[in-house]
Design a protein around this motif. Structure first.
Motif, PDB file in Angstrom:
ATOM      1  N   THR A 148      11.975  -4.091  -5.339  1.00  0.00           N
ATOM      2  CA  THR A 148      10.564  -4.457  -5.442  1.00  0.00           C
ATOM      3  C   THR A 148      10.268  -5.232  -6.712  1.00  0.00           C
ATOM      4  O   THR A 148       9.260  -5.941  -6.792  1.00  0.00           O
ATOM      5  N   VAL A 151       8.871  -8.875  -6.898  1.00  0.00           N
ATOM      6  CA  VAL A 151       7.509  -9.349  -6.605  1.00  0.00           C
ATOM      7  C   VAL A 151       6.901 -10.041  -7.824  1.00  0.00           C
ATOM      8  O   VAL A 151       5.917 -10.784  -7.691  1.00  0.00           O
ATOM      9  N   PHE A 152       7.465  -9.806  -9.008  1.00  0.00           N
ATOM     10  CA  PHE A 152       6.951 -10.454 -10.213  1.00  0.00           C
ATOM     11  C   PHE A 152       7.449 -11.891 -10.348  1.00  0.00           C
ATOM     12  O   PHE A 152       6.889 -12.663 -11.138  1.00  0.00           O
ATOM     13  N   GLN A 205      15.736  -2.322   3.327  1.00  0.00           N
ATOM     14  CA  GLN A 205      14.468  -2.991   3.024  1.00  0.00           C
ATOM     15  C   GLN A 205      13.750  -3.431   4.285  1.00  0.00           C
ATOM     16  O   GLN A 205      12.514  -3.557   4.293  1.00  0.00           O
ATOM     17  N   ILE A 209       9.593  -4.015   4.807  1.00  0.00           N
ATOM     18  CA  ILE A 209       8.999  -5.350   4.669  1.00  0.00           C
ATOM     19  C   ILE A 209       9.268  -6.187   5.914  1.00  0.00           C
ATOM     20  O   ILE A 209      10.274  -5.990   6.606  1.00  0.00           O
ATOM     21  N   PRO A 273       1.586 -10.374  -6.774  1.00  0.00           N
ATOM     22  CA  PRO A 273       2.313  -9.249  -6.168  1.00  0.00           C
ATOM     23  C   PRO A 273       1.490  -8.507  -5.113  1.00  0.00           C
ATOM     24  O   PRO A 273       2.013  -8.073  -4.088  1.00  0.00           O
ATOM     25  N   LEU A 276       1.613 -10.456  -1.940  1.00  0.00           N
ATOM     26  CA  LEU A 276       2.930 -10.293  -1.315  1.00  0.00           C
ATOM     27  C   LEU A 276       3.040  -8.948  -0.607  1.00  0.00           C
ATOM     28  O   LEU A 276       3.569  -8.858   0.512  1.00  0.00           O
ATOM     29  N   PHE A 277       2.542  -7.885  -1.248  1.00  0.00           N
ATOM     30  CA  PHE A 277       2.548  -6.574  -0.602  1.00  0.00           C
ATOM     31  C   PHE A 277       1.696  -6.598   0.663  1.00  0.00           C
ATOM     32  O   PHE A 277       2.061  -5.997   1.682  1.00  0.00           O
ATOM     33  N   PHE A 280       3.753  -8.835   3.348  1.00  0.00           N
ATOM     34  CA  PHE A 280       5.097  -8.415   3.750  1.00  0.00           C
ATOM     35  C   PHE A 280       5.231  -6.906   3.973  1.00  0.00           C
ATOM     36  O   PHE A 280       6.202  -6.461   4.568  1.00  0.00           O
ATOM     37  N   GLY A 281       4.273  -6.112   3.498  1.00  0.00           N
ATOM     38  CA  GLY A 281       4.411  -4.663   3.578  1.00  0.00           C
ATOM     39  C   GLY A 281       4.161  -4.125   4.974  1.00  0.00           C
ATOM     40  O   GLY A 281       3.124  -4.395   5.580  1.00  0.00           O
ATOM     41  N   TYR A 288       2.702   1.401  -4.534  1.00  0.00           N
ATOM     42  CA  TYR A 288       3.034   0.004  -4.798  1.00  0.00           C
ATOM     43  C   TYR A 288       1.982  -0.683  -5.649  1.00  0.00           C
ATOM     44  O   TYR A 288       2.287  -1.598  -6.399  1.00  0.00           O
TER      45      TYR A 288
END
Length: 291
Positions: A148, A151-152, A205, A209, A273, A276-277, A280-281, A288
């Motif tokens: 994870t 994500v940065f 993963q 995701i 981030p 993105l979560f 894609f989460g 998170y």
């Protein structure tokens, strides 16, 4: 003490890995998770105290790193007269008070994220490639904690592009530093690819995701659920005090040319981030958002 189920898993697997009952790659084979989190929680159980207290003590140490580094970064970017207020908001934030005191991997990822932002700010001020190497090492170590951490990366790329656009650094140096950083990350992560168990990380993963092919099918129900959860976590759980501080502080900073770009870049560091979560989460949880 009440025990979170993932805490029990990390502490048990860590203890068994340290004592040779299970191999170091066991969490990869079972759940597709990198092993460093479990190994650290296994090592700390060598302290002569209750294993759960030992694990949470380690989590508090990483939380302290997050707070200290975040305050240090804030002192570089924003007026120092507000550092104490910012520190109090950070320490007593409901999310951090709860999640950063549990023996989980998120507290480590959060600390790495704080260090990444500090290293990038230092790079923006000094233009020294050493800070790029620090960023690369942090990403490499973070990958062994939890994937994870990447994500940065998009936010850091935006910072790089911003430096190039503003001509604060030449595009040649941007390209060179990016190559140097990528090579360092590759050096830290690549040796793991020789182990036959590591491809299982990708499969692990996949449970959490969306793949690109799944995204193209537009999973609207999941996205709506993620948006609802994120809005709840942002505007309800932190309490209205934090929301009002963020809104008022943002409006005041946007009126000051000196801090406008800094505020926008800081917002990108938090917002990207989160986006993105959201996209894609598959099964987004409040843990998170702490990251």
């Amino acid at each position: 003490l009440p025990l979170f189920n993932d805490e029990a898993t990390y502490l048990r697997w860590g203890w068994e890995m340290i004592h040779g009952i299970k191999p170091w790659w066991y969490p990869i084979a079972i759940n597709g998770k990198p092993p460093l989190t479990m190994l650290l929680y296994g090592l700390v159980q060598g302290l002569p105290i209750d294993p759960l207290i030992a694990g949470r003590l380690l989590a508090v140490c990483f939380s302290a790193i997050t707070v200290f580094v975040s305050i240090k970064t804030y002192s570089i970017l924003f007026p120092k007269r507000s550092i104490l207020f910012y520190g109090l908001l950070l320490v007593f934030h409901p999310f951090l008070l709860f999640f950063d005191r549990l023996a989980l991997s998120e507290t480590m990822v959060t600390a790495i994220g704080a260090l990444l932002l500090y290293a990038m700010v230092r790079y923006m001020h000094t233009r020294k490639v050493q800070w790029i190497l620090v960023i690369a090492v942090l990403f490499g170590i973070g990958w062994w904690v939890k994937t994870t951490v990447f994500v940065f990366l998009p936010a850091l790329v935006i910072f790089w592009v911003w430096l190039g656009i503003k001509k604060k650094i030449s595009w040649k140096q941007v390209f060179f530093d990016a190559i140097a950083g990528t090579f360092m990350i590759f050096l830290i992560i690549y040796p793991s690819s020789f182990h036959p168990r590591f491809p299982v990380i990708d499969a692990g993963q996949a449970k959490w995701i969306f793949s690109l092919s799944e995204l193209f099918r537009i999973p609207r129900p999941v996205w709506i659920n993620n948006i609802t959860n994120i809005l709840t976590w942002l505007f309800v759980f932190p309490t209205p005090v934090y929301v009002m501080c963020w809104i008022v502080g943002g409006l005041l900073l946007l009126k000051q040319p000196r801090y406008r770009n800094i505020f926008l870049l800081s917002s990108a560091w938090v917002g990207i981030p989160m986006i993105l979560f959201l996209l894609f989460g598959k099964n987004l949880t409040a843990r998170y958002l702490v990251i």
